[in-house]
Write a protein that holds these residues in place. Structure first.
Motif, PDB file in Angstrom:
ATOM      1  N   LEU A 170     -19.151   3.263   7.700  1.00 23.65           N
ATOM      2  CA  LEU A 170     -19.158   4.778   8.418  1.00 23.65           C
ATOM      3  C   LEU A 170     -19.507   5.601   7.474  1.00 23.65           C
ATOM      4  N   ILE A 171     -19.289   5.286   6.047  1.00 24.24           N
ATOM      5  CA  ILE A 171     -19.698   6.241   5.000  1.00 24.24           C
ATOM      6  C   ILE A 171     -21.204   6.202   4.716  1.00 24.24           C
ATOM      7  N   LYS A 172     -21.706   7.597   4.433  1.00 22.85           N
ATOM      8  CA  LYS A 172     -23.217   7.574   4.333  1.00 22.85           C
ATOM      9  C   LYS A 172     -23.532   7.314   2.779  1.00 22.85           C
ATOM     10  N   LYS A 173     -24.785   6.862   2.404  1.00 21.01           N
ATOM     11  CA  LYS A 173     -24.895   6.729   1.118  1.00 21.01           C
ATOM     12  C   LYS A 173     -24.818   7.910   0.191  1.00 21.01           C
ATOM     13  N   GLY A 174     -24.191   7.865  -0.845  1.00 18.10           N
ATOM     14  CA  GLY A 174     -23.480   8.883  -1.704  1.00 18.10           C
ATOM     15  C   GLY A 174     -21.944   9.374  -1.443  1.00 18.10           C
ATOM     16  N   GLY A 175     -21.637   8.735  -0.503  1.00 16.30           N
ATOM     17  CA  GLY A 175     -20.210   9.065  -0.146  1.00 16.30           C
ATOM     18  C   GLY A 175     -19.227   8.320  -0.886  1.00 16.30           C
ATOM     19  N   ILE A 176     -17.797   8.656  -0.769  1.00 16.28           N
ATOM     20  CA  ILE A 176     -17.052   7.917  -1.708  1.00 16.28           C
ATOM     21  C   ILE A 176     -15.830   7.477  -1.052  1.00 16.28           C
ATOM     22  N   ILE A 177     -15.292   6.302  -1.137  1.00 17.61           N
ATOM     23  CA  ILE A 177     -14.238   5.610  -0.500  1.00 17.61           C
ATOM     24  C   ILE A 177     -13.173   5.519  -1.689  1.00 17.61           C
ATOM     25  N   ALA A 178     -11.773   6.018  -1.282  1.00 16.23           N
ATOM     26  CA  ALA A 178     -10.828   5.974  -2.376  1.00 16.23           C
ATOM     27  C   ALA A 178      -9.976   5.084  -1.605  1.00 16.23           C
ATOM     28  N   ILE A 179      -9.508   3.865  -2.562  1.00 19.65           N
ATOM     29  CA  ILE A 179      -8.316   2.936  -2.110  1.00 19.65           C
ATOM     30  C   ILE A 179      -7.329   3.188  -2.812  1.00 19.65           C
ATOM     31  N   ASP A 180      -5.952   3.631  -2.310  1.00 23.16           N
ATOM     32  CA  ASP A 180      -4.988   3.660  -3.094  1.00 23.16           C
ATOM     33  C   ASP A 180      -4.011   2.301  -3.289  1.00 23.16           C
ATOM     34  N   ASN A 181      -3.093   2.478  -4.344  1.00 25.23           N
ATOM     35  CA  ASN A 181      -2.131   1.384  -4.466  1.00 25.23           C
ATOM     36  C   ASN A 181      -2.963   0.289  -5.037  1.00 25.23           C
ATOM     37  N   VAL A 182      -3.849   0.278  -5.830  1.00 23.43           N
ATOM     38  CA  VAL A 182      -4.688  -0.845  -6.413  1.00 23.43           C
ATOM     39  C   VAL A 182      -4.117  -1.378  -7.258  1.00 23.43           C
ATOM     40  N   LEU A 183      -2.944  -1.004  -8.294  1.00 24.79           N
ATOM     41  CA  LEU A 183      -2.162  -1.579  -9.172  1.00 24.79           C
ATOM     42  C   LEU A 183      -0.765  -1.850  -8.514  1.00 24.79           C
ATOM     43  N   TRP A 184      -0.389  -1.479  -7.527  1.00 30.42           N
ATOM     44  CA  TRP A 184       0.664  -1.874  -6.774  1.00 30.42           C
ATOM     45  C   TRP A 184       2.072  -2.359  -7.899  1.00 30.42           C
ATOM     46  N   SER A 185       2.274  -1.293  -8.491  1.00 27.84           N
ATOM     47  CA  SER A 185       3.399  -1.532  -9.368  1.00 27.84           C
ATOM     48  C   SER A 185       3.365  -2.580 -10.259  1.00 27.84           C
ATOM     49  N   GLY A 186       1.827  -3.074 -10.858  1.00 25.07           N
ATOM     50  CA  GLY A 186       1.747  -4.114 -11.692  1.00 25.07           C
ATOM     51  C   GLY A 186       1.912  -5.399 -10.913  1.00 25.07           C
ATOM     52  N   ARG A 187       2.185  -5.587  -9.884  1.00 17.71           N
ATOM     53  CA  ARG A 187       2.481  -6.881  -9.351  1.00 17.71           C
ATOM     54  C   ARG A 187       1.027  -7.633  -9.193  1.00 17.71           C
ATOM     55  N   VAL A 188      -0.131  -6.857  -9.307  1.00 18.29           N
ATOM     56  CA  VAL A 188      -1.400  -7.589  -9.165  1.00 18.29           C
ATOM     57  C   VAL A 188      -1.564  -8.448 -10.220  1.00 18.29           C
ATOM     58  N   LEU A 189      -1.092  -8.383 -11.302  1.00 17.44           N
ATOM     59  CA  LEU A 189      -1.170  -9.123 -12.789  1.00 17.44           C
ATOM     60  C   LEU A 189      -0.607 -10.406 -12.359  1.00 17.44           C
ATOM     61  N   LYS A 190       0.259 -10.588 -11.609  1.00 19.61           N
ATOM     62  CA  LYS A 190       0.748 -12.382 -11.162  1.00 19.61           C
ATOM     63  C   LYS A 190       1.124 -12.039  -9.811  1.00 19.61           C
ATOM     64  N   PRO A 191       0.149 -12.028  -8.789  1.00 18.52           N
ATOM     65  CA  PRO A 191       0.516 -12.191  -7.358  1.00 18.52           C
ATOM     66  C   PRO A 191       1.104 -13.375  -6.910  1.00 18.52           C
ATOM     67  N   ARG A 192       2.216 -13.093  -6.413  1.00 21.27           N
ATOM     68  CA  ARG A 192       2.958 -14.446  -5.658  1.00 21.27           C
ATOM     69  C   ARG A 192       2.201 -14.915  -4.642  1.00 21.27           C
ATOM     70  N   LYS A 193       2.336 -16.178  -4.306  1.00 22.46           N
ATOM     71  CA  LYS A 193       1.440 -16.743  -3.153  1.00 22.46           C
ATOM     72  C   LYS A 193       2.198 -16.313  -1.855  1.00 22.46           C
ATOM     73  N   ASP A 194       3.425 -15.963  -2.005  1.00 21.40           N
ATOM     74  CA  ASP A 194       4.151 -15.639  -0.603  1.00 21.40           C
ATOM     75  C   ASP A 194       4.063 -14.063  -0.463  1.00 21.40           C
ATOM     76  N   ASP A 195       3.501 -13.328  -1.295  1.00 22.22           N
ATOM     77  CA  ASP A 195       3.390 -11.836  -1.244  1.00 22.22           C
ATOM     78  C   ASP A 195       1.807 -11.584  -0.702  1.00 22.22           C
ATOM     79  N   LEU A 196       1.892 -11.502   0.490  1.00 27.35           N
ATOM     80  CA  LEU A 196       0.459 -11.084   1.293  1.00 27.35           C
ATOM     81  C   LEU A 196      -0.039  -9.873   0.855  1.00 27.35           C
ATOM     82  N   ALA A 197       0.804  -8.891   0.464  1.00 26.48           N
ATOM     83  CA  ALA A 197       0.172  -7.603   0.264  1.00 26.48           C
ATOM     84  C   ALA A 197      -0.328  -7.461  -1.102  1.00 26.48           C
TER      85      ALA A 197
END
Length: 263
Positions: free
Chosen positions: A202-229
Protein backbone atom coordinates in the motif's frame (compact mmCIF):
# COMPACT_ATOMS: atom_id res chain seq x y z
CA UNK A 1 24.10 10.89 47.02
CA UNK A 2 20.32 10.68 47.41
CA UNK A 3 18.52 8.41 44.97
CA UNK A 4 17.02 10.13 41.96
CA UNK A 5 13.22 10.04 42.12
CA UNK A 6 11.64 7.92 39.41
CA UNK A 7 10.46 11.09 37.70
CA UNK A 8 11.01 14.64 38.71
CA UNK A 9 9.52 15.93 35.48
CA UNK A 10 6.02 17.33 35.95
CA UNK A 11 3.41 14.63 36.49
CA UNK A 12 1.64 15.53 33.26
CA UNK A 13 4.84 14.79 31.31
CA UNK A 14 5.78 11.68 33.25
CA UNK A 15 2.40 10.02 32.90
CA UNK A 16 2.33 7.92 29.78
CA UNK A 17 6.10 7.68 29.56
CA UNK A 18 6.76 5.82 32.79
CA UNK A 19 6.92 2.54 30.93
CA UNK A 20 9.26 4.13 28.37
CA UNK A 21 6.43 4.03 25.93
CA UNK A 22 5.83 0.33 26.01
CA UNK A 23 2.85 0.50 23.70
CA UNK A 24 1.64 -2.78 25.07
CA UNK A 25 -0.87 -4.32 22.68
CA UNK A 26 -2.81 -7.18 24.20
CA UNK A 27 -3.85 -8.22 20.74
CA UNK A 28 -7.26 -6.67 21.17
CA UNK A 29 -6.11 -3.54 19.37
CA UNK A 30 -6.59 -4.54 15.78
CA UNK A 31 -6.56 -8.25 15.38
CA UNK A 32 -6.71 -11.20 17.72
CA UNK A 33 -6.50 -11.81 21.41
CA UNK A 34 -3.53 -13.87 22.45
CA UNK A 35 -4.20 -16.11 25.41
CA UNK A 36 -0.92 -15.74 27.26
CA UNK A 37 -1.47 -12.11 28.23
CA UNK A 38 -4.36 -10.19 29.73
CA UNK A 39 -5.31 -6.54 29.84
CA UNK A 40 -2.99 -4.19 31.63
CA UNK A 41 -0.23 -6.74 32.06
CA UNK A 42 2.88 -4.75 32.90
CA UNK A 43 6.15 -5.49 31.20
CA UNK A 44 9.50 -4.74 32.70
CA UNK A 45 10.93 -1.80 30.86
CA UNK A 46 14.25 -2.47 29.19
CA UNK A 47 15.93 0.36 27.37
CA UNK A 48 19.34 1.78 26.70
CA UNK A 49 18.40 4.61 29.03
CA UNK A 50 16.54 3.42 32.12
CA UNK A 51 13.28 5.05 33.11
CA UNK A 52 14.78 6.35 36.36
CA UNK A 53 17.82 7.82 34.64
CA UNK A 54 18.41 11.58 34.86
CA UNK A 55 19.24 11.35 31.15
CA UNK A 56 15.73 10.10 30.40
CA UNK A 57 14.31 13.06 32.30
CA UNK A 58 16.64 15.35 30.37
CA UNK A 59 15.36 13.95 27.06
CA UNK A 60 11.76 14.67 28.04
CA UNK A 61 12.61 18.11 29.39
CA UNK A 62 14.48 19.11 26.25
CA UNK A 63 12.52 17.56 23.41
CA UNK A 64 8.85 17.07 24.24
CA UNK A 65 6.49 19.55 22.59
CA UNK A 66 2.91 18.51 23.06
CA UNK A 67 -0.29 20.05 21.71
CA UNK A 68 -2.62 20.86 24.66
CA UNK A 69 -5.29 18.46 23.38
CA UNK A 70 -2.70 15.69 22.98
CA UNK A 71 -1.72 16.25 26.60
CA UNK A 72 -5.38 16.10 27.60
CA UNK A 73 -5.83 12.78 25.79
CA UNK A 74 -2.64 11.34 27.28
CA UNK A 75 -3.78 12.14 30.80
CA UNK A 76 -7.22 10.62 30.10
CA UNK A 77 -5.52 7.50 28.72
CA UNK A 78 -3.18 7.26 31.71
CA UNK A 79 -6.23 7.00 33.98
CA UNK A 80 -7.46 3.99 32.01
CA UNK A 81 -6.70 0.52 33.46
CA UNK A 82 -4.94 -0.37 30.18
CA UNK A 83 -3.19 2.99 29.93
CA UNK A 84 0.23 1.38 29.57
CA UNK A 85 -0.74 0.27 26.05
CA UNK A 86 -0.33 3.83 24.82
CA UNK A 87 2.61 4.71 22.62
CA UNK A 88 5.05 7.05 24.39
CA UNK A 89 4.65 10.74 23.70
CA UNK A 90 8.26 11.14 22.50
CA UNK A 91 7.81 8.29 20.02
CA UNK A 92 4.48 9.69 18.79
CA UNK A 93 6.23 13.02 18.32
CA UNK A 94 8.85 11.34 16.11
CA UNK A 95 6.10 9.67 14.04
CA UNK A 96 4.42 13.04 13.49
CA UNK A 97 7.75 14.62 12.54
CA UNK A 98 8.37 11.87 9.97
CA UNK A 99 4.85 12.27 8.56
CA UNK A 100 5.50 16.00 8.18
CA UNK A 101 9.01 15.50 6.79
CA UNK A 102 7.85 13.36 3.88
CA UNK A 103 4.81 15.62 3.31
CA UNK A 104 2.48 12.68 3.80
CA UNK A 105 -1.18 12.91 2.82
CA UNK A 106 -2.33 9.32 3.33
CA UNK A 107 -1.48 7.38 6.49
CA UNK A 108 -2.45 3.92 7.77
CA UNK A 109 -2.50 3.21 11.50
CA UNK A 110 -2.94 -0.38 12.68
CA UNK A 111 -3.87 -0.33 16.36
CA UNK A 112 -5.47 2.89 17.55
CA UNK A 113 -6.16 2.31 21.27
CA UNK A 114 -7.45 5.70 22.54
CA UNK A 115 -6.15 7.56 19.49
CA UNK A 116 -3.22 9.56 20.88
CA UNK A 117 -0.86 8.70 18.03
CA UNK A 118 -3.75 9.07 15.56
CA UNK A 119 -4.37 12.62 16.77
CA UNK A 120 -0.66 13.43 16.69
CA UNK A 121 -0.35 12.39 13.03
CA UNK A 122 -3.64 13.99 11.99
CA UNK A 123 -2.53 17.32 13.47
CA UNK A 124 0.41 17.54 11.04
CA UNK A 125 -1.42 16.27 7.94
CA UNK A 126 -2.70 18.83 5.42
CA UNK A 127 -6.41 19.62 5.58
CA UNK A 128 -7.14 17.12 2.81
CA UNK A 129 -4.94 14.45 4.45
CA UNK A 130 -6.32 11.21 5.84
CA UNK A 131 -5.45 8.63 8.50
CA UNK A 132 -7.09 5.25 7.92
CA UNK A 133 -7.26 4.16 11.56
CA UNK A 134 -7.76 0.42 12.10
CA UNK A 135 -8.97 -1.11 15.34
CA UNK A 136 -11.44 -3.70 16.58
CA UNK A 137 -12.22 -2.12 19.96
CA UNK A 138 -14.50 0.90 19.80
CA UNK A 139 -14.61 1.31 23.59
CA UNK A 140 -11.01 2.54 23.72
CA UNK A 141 -11.42 4.82 20.71
CA UNK A 142 -14.43 6.50 22.31
CA UNK A 143 -11.99 8.11 24.77
CA UNK A 144 -10.13 9.91 22.00
CA UNK A 145 -12.88 10.65 19.48
CA UNK A 146 -14.28 13.74 21.29
CA UNK A 147 -10.75 15.16 21.48
CA UNK A 148 -10.18 14.56 17.75
CA UNK A 149 -13.22 16.76 17.24
CA UNK A 150 -12.06 19.34 19.79
CA UNK A 151 -8.75 19.60 17.93
CA UNK A 152 -10.65 20.18 14.69
CA UNK A 153 -9.06 17.27 12.86
CA UNK A 154 -11.73 14.53 13.08
CA UNK A 155 -12.45 14.97 9.34
CA UNK A 156 -8.91 13.70 8.66
CA UNK A 157 -9.49 10.39 10.52
CA UNK A 158 -11.28 7.50 8.82
CA UNK A 159 -11.88 4.99 11.62
CA UNK A 160 -12.45 1.40 10.52
CA UNK A 161 -13.70 -0.87 13.32
CA UNK A 162 -12.97 -4.34 11.96
CA UNK A 163 -9.93 -6.64 11.78
CA UNK A 164 -7.10 -4.66 10.21
CA UNK A 165 -6.28 -7.39 7.67
CA UNK A 166 -9.80 -6.94 6.28
CA UNK A 167 -9.34 -3.17 5.94
CA UNK A 168 -5.92 -3.58 4.29
CA UNK A 169 -7.37 -6.12 1.83
CA UNK A 170 -10.24 -3.73 1.02
CA UNK A 171 -7.77 -0.88 0.34
CA UNK A 172 -5.74 -3.14 -1.97
CA UNK A 173 -8.89 -4.39 -3.73
CA UNK A 174 -10.07 -0.83 -4.35
CA UNK A 175 -6.85 -0.01 -6.22
CA UNK A 176 -5.07 1.93 -3.46
CA UNK A 177 -1.76 0.06 -3.73
CA UNK A 178 1.24 2.40 -3.63
CA UNK A 179 -0.87 5.45 -2.72
CA UNK A 180 -0.06 5.71 1.01
CA UNK A 181 2.90 7.62 2.43
CA UNK A 182 3.23 6.29 5.96
CA UNK A 183 2.08 3.30 8.04
CA UNK A 184 2.28 2.70 11.80
CA UNK A 185 1.92 -0.92 12.95
CA UNK A 186 1.11 -1.51 16.62
CA UNK A 187 -1.36 -4.36 17.04
CA UNK A 188 -1.38 -8.10 17.74
CA UNK A 189 2.13 -9.34 17.24
CA UNK A 190 1.28 -12.71 15.69
CA UNK A 191 0.00 -10.83 12.63
CA UNK A 192 2.88 -8.34 12.39
CA UNK A 193 4.41 -9.97 9.31
CA UNK A 194 1.06 -9.97 7.48
CA UNK A 195 0.47 -6.31 8.41
CA UNK A 196 3.96 -5.45 7.18
CA UNK A 197 3.55 -7.24 3.83
CA UNK A 198 0.18 -5.62 3.09
CA UNK A 199 1.41 -2.17 4.16
CA UNK A 200 4.45 -2.58 1.92
CA UNK A 201 2.07 -3.03 -1.03
CA UNK A 202 0.00 0.00 0.00
CA UNK A 203 2.94 2.34 0.66
CA UNK A 204 4.50 4.23 -2.25
CA UNK A 205 8.23 4.26 -2.94
CA UNK A 206 9.93 6.63 -0.52
CA UNK A 207 7.21 5.97 2.06
CA UNK A 208 7.84 4.78 5.62
CA UNK A 209 6.49 1.86 7.66
CA UNK A 210 7.02 2.15 11.43
CA UNK A 211 6.76 -1.12 13.37
CA UNK A 212 6.36 -0.78 17.12
CA UNK A 213 7.42 -3.11 19.98
CA UNK A 214 10.29 -4.69 18.04
CA UNK A 215 12.29 -5.24 21.25
CA UNK A 216 9.29 -6.54 23.24
CA UNK A 217 10.86 -5.79 26.64
CA UNK A 218 13.95 -7.77 25.70
CA UNK A 219 12.06 -11.02 25.17
CA UNK A 220 13.33 -11.12 21.55
CA UNK A 221 16.77 -12.05 22.92
CA UNK A 222 15.51 -15.50 23.94
CA UNK A 223 12.12 -16.17 22.36
CA UNK A 224 10.37 -19.09 24.05
CA UNK A 225 8.94 -21.70 21.70
CA UNK A 226 5.50 -21.36 23.24
CA UNK A 227 5.52 -17.54 22.98
CA UNK A 228 4.01 -16.85 19.55
CA UNK A 229 4.05 -13.08 19.95
CA UNK A 230 7.80 -12.93 20.65
CA UNK A 231 8.54 -15.51 17.95
CA UNK A 232 6.60 -13.43 15.40
CA UNK A 233 8.42 -10.21 16.29
CA UNK A 234 11.82 -11.94 16.23
CA UNK A 235 11.12 -13.54 12.83
CA UNK A 236 10.03 -10.21 11.37
CA UNK A 237 13.14 -8.50 12.81
CA UNK A 238 15.35 -11.13 11.15
CA UNK A 239 13.44 -10.81 7.88
CA UNK A 240 13.66 -7.00 7.87
CA UNK A 241 17.44 -7.17 8.21
CA UNK A 242 17.62 -9.04 4.90
CA UNK A 243 14.68 -7.37 3.14
CA UNK A 244 16.06 -5.75 -0.02
CA UNK A 245 12.76 -3.90 -0.60
CA UNK A 246 13.48 -1.48 2.24
CA UNK A 247 16.19 0.40 4.11
CA UNK A 248 15.80 0.12 7.88
CA UNK A 249 16.69 1.71 11.19
CA UNK A 250 15.86 -0.01 14.48
CA UNK A 251 15.59 2.56 17.26
CA UNK A 252 15.82 1.76 20.99
CA UNK A 253 12.98 4.20 21.66
CA UNK A 254 10.07 3.11 23.80
CA UNK A 255 9.78 -0.66 23.38
CA UNK A 256 11.80 -0.50 20.17
CA UNK A 257 10.59 0.81 16.82
CA UNK A 258 11.86 -0.13 13.37
CA UNK A 259 11.53 2.34 10.53
CA UNK A 260 11.39 0.69 7.10
CA UNK A 261 11.90 3.05 4.16
CA UNK A 262 10.44 1.58 0.95
CA UNK A 263 12.86 1.59 -1.97
Amino acid sequence: GPEMPLFSVPKEVAVGTAMLGVAFATGMLAGKRYPSLGFGTTKSSKSVIGKSSPLWQYILDHSLREHPILKKLRLLTADHPCGKMMVSCDQAQLMANLVKLIKAKKVIEIGVFTGYNTLNMALVLPDNGKVIACDINEDYVKIGKPLWKEAGIDHKIDLRIKPAIQTLDELLASGEAETFDFAFIDADKESCNEYYEKCLRLIKKGGIIAIDNVLWSGRVLKPRKDDLATQSIHHLNEKLLRDARVNISMLPMGDGVTLAFKL
